[in-house]
Design a protein around this motif. Structure first.
Motif, PDB file in Angstrom:
ATOM      1  N   CYS A  88       0.804  -1.217   0.000  1.00 43.21           N
ATOM      2  CA  CYS A  88       0.000   0.000   0.000  1.00 43.21           C
ATOM      3  C   CYS A  88       0.838   1.269   0.000  1.00 43.21           C
ATOM      4  N   LEU A  89       2.087   1.161   0.446  1.00 42.46           N
ATOM      5  CA  LEU A  89       2.879   2.358   0.727  1.00 42.46           C
ATOM      6  C   LEU A  89       3.359   3.070  -0.524  1.00 42.46           C
ATOM      7  N   ASN A  90       3.316   4.388  -0.485  1.00 39.48           N
ATOM      8  CA  ASN A  90       3.963   5.221  -1.481  1.00 39.48           C
ATOM      9  C   ASN A  90       5.456   5.306  -1.172  1.00 39.48           C
ATOM     10  N   ARG A  91       6.205   5.949  -2.027  1.00 35.90           N
ATOM     11  CA  ARG A  91       7.632   6.132  -1.777  1.00 35.90           C
ATOM     12  C   ARG A  91       7.843   6.908  -0.474  1.00 35.90           C
ATOM     13  N   ASP A  92       8.856   6.497   0.260  1.00 32.17           N
ATOM     14  CA  ASP A  92       9.180   7.098   1.550  1.00 32.17           C
ATOM     15  C   ASP A  92       8.059   6.916   2.576  1.00 32.17           C
TER      16      ASP A  92
END
Length: 320
Positions: free
Chosen positions: A221-225
């Protein structure tokens, strides 16, 4: 004094223990109400012991009246109405509270509302603000959105200007979370939360109260950073990480527990509760989200109610 006897866990027997004494920098509080947390259920099952030297009685947050003031506990007097975080000992008629963690109870809050505040609001401040560095315009994903932690995280996330998505297990809980301010509620029983979150633009910060196999799904689910902060292990303590995603997307995974934090950290969080959050709670801009109050005689039913995920918000015990 009467207390839930630690040697009888998990039976939760109400019996007699010696009354504690306020040491230097401490207050002895006549407990009127004590919050229930999942940590209590885990400790009663034989896990998550208190820090060395602390009370083995359950209970991590209390509200009540000061009956004795230890040396150096400046600014407090017998009769003051207070609430605060304790390392243990809350399921008892009397409990020691460090003066650095004591917050004065305003008249606008009753004992039960006050007892519902310390653990959840200090936890979400620690993990969303101090560790998670949540910024306006970012997207926050909160698992178990209808829990006490979830209710506070929804409201703090919105106050910080984030888009807030929660996972829940029923339409009733979805409606309750959206009424609190959640932008979207995903029913994990009917929907794939990974697909839903990714379709909505991904997540920048995930507050994971579930653990286990959710960790790998969180990564997707995570975006970059993006950041994942794990604060609970409802689905177990074993998880598998995709190190390729961790490296390429510069993901950060962090564990967090409030109980084991140094006193100085807890004092900073108590000050944030008193100065940053309590004024908004009193004004009605943030809500305590108190679900139910059980008498201490019904503590086993109260624990079962929480264990079965029937609560929407906090559950509190009445002691006097």
């Amino acid at each position: 004094m009467n207390a839930i006897l630690p040697e009888n866990y998990p039976q939760l027997v109400w019996g007699t223990l010696p009354r504690p004494v306020a040491g230097p920098g401490q207050l002895l509080v006549r407990v009127r109400a004590a919050g229930i947390n999942r940590a209590d259920l885990v400790q009663a099952a034989g896990h998550y012991p208190p820090p060395p030297g602390e009370s083995t009685v359950l209970g991590l947050e209390i509200a009540g009246e000061v009956v004795a003031v230890g040396d150096g506990a400046d600014g407090f007097a017998v009769g003051d109405a207070v609430f605060g975080l304790v390392p243990g000992g809350g399921y008892a008629e009397y409990c020691v509270l460090d003066a650095l963690l004591a917050v004065r109870k305003p008249e606008a809050l009753d004992w039960f509302e006050a007892a519902s505040l310390p653990e959840v609001w200090m936890t979400v401040w620690l993990n969303l603000v101090e560790l998670g560095e949540l910024q306006a315009g970012q997207r926050l994903l909160v698992h178990a959105g209808a829990s006490g932690i979830g209710a506070a995280a929804i409201q703090l996330g919105k106050r910080l200007g984030a888009d807030v998505v929660v996972t829940i297990g029923s339409k009733e809980k979805a409606d309750w979370c959206t009424a609190l301010g959640a932008d979207r509620a995903i029913n994990y029983r009917e929907q794939d939360f990974v697909a839903e979150v990714k379709a909505g633009g991904g997540a920048d910060l995930i507050l994971d109260t579930v653990g286990g196999d959710y960790l790998g799904r969180d990564q997707l689910c995570l975006n970059r950073d993006g950041r994942i902060i794990v604060i609970g292990l409802l689905r177990g303590k074993a998880a598998e990480l995709n190190l390729g995603l961790l490296l390429v997307k510069r993901q950060r995974v962090q564990g967090s527990a409030l109980r084991s934090q140094p006193l100085a950290v807890k004092a900073k969080l108590a000050n944030a509760l008193a100065t940053q959050l309590l004024p908004d709670i009193i004004a009605g801009r943030l809500k305590p989200s108190l679900d139910r109050v059980f008498d201490i005689a019904d503590v086993r039913a109260a624990h079962a109610y929480v264990a079965d995920n029937r609560n929407q918000g906090k559950v509190v015990l009445r002691l006097a």
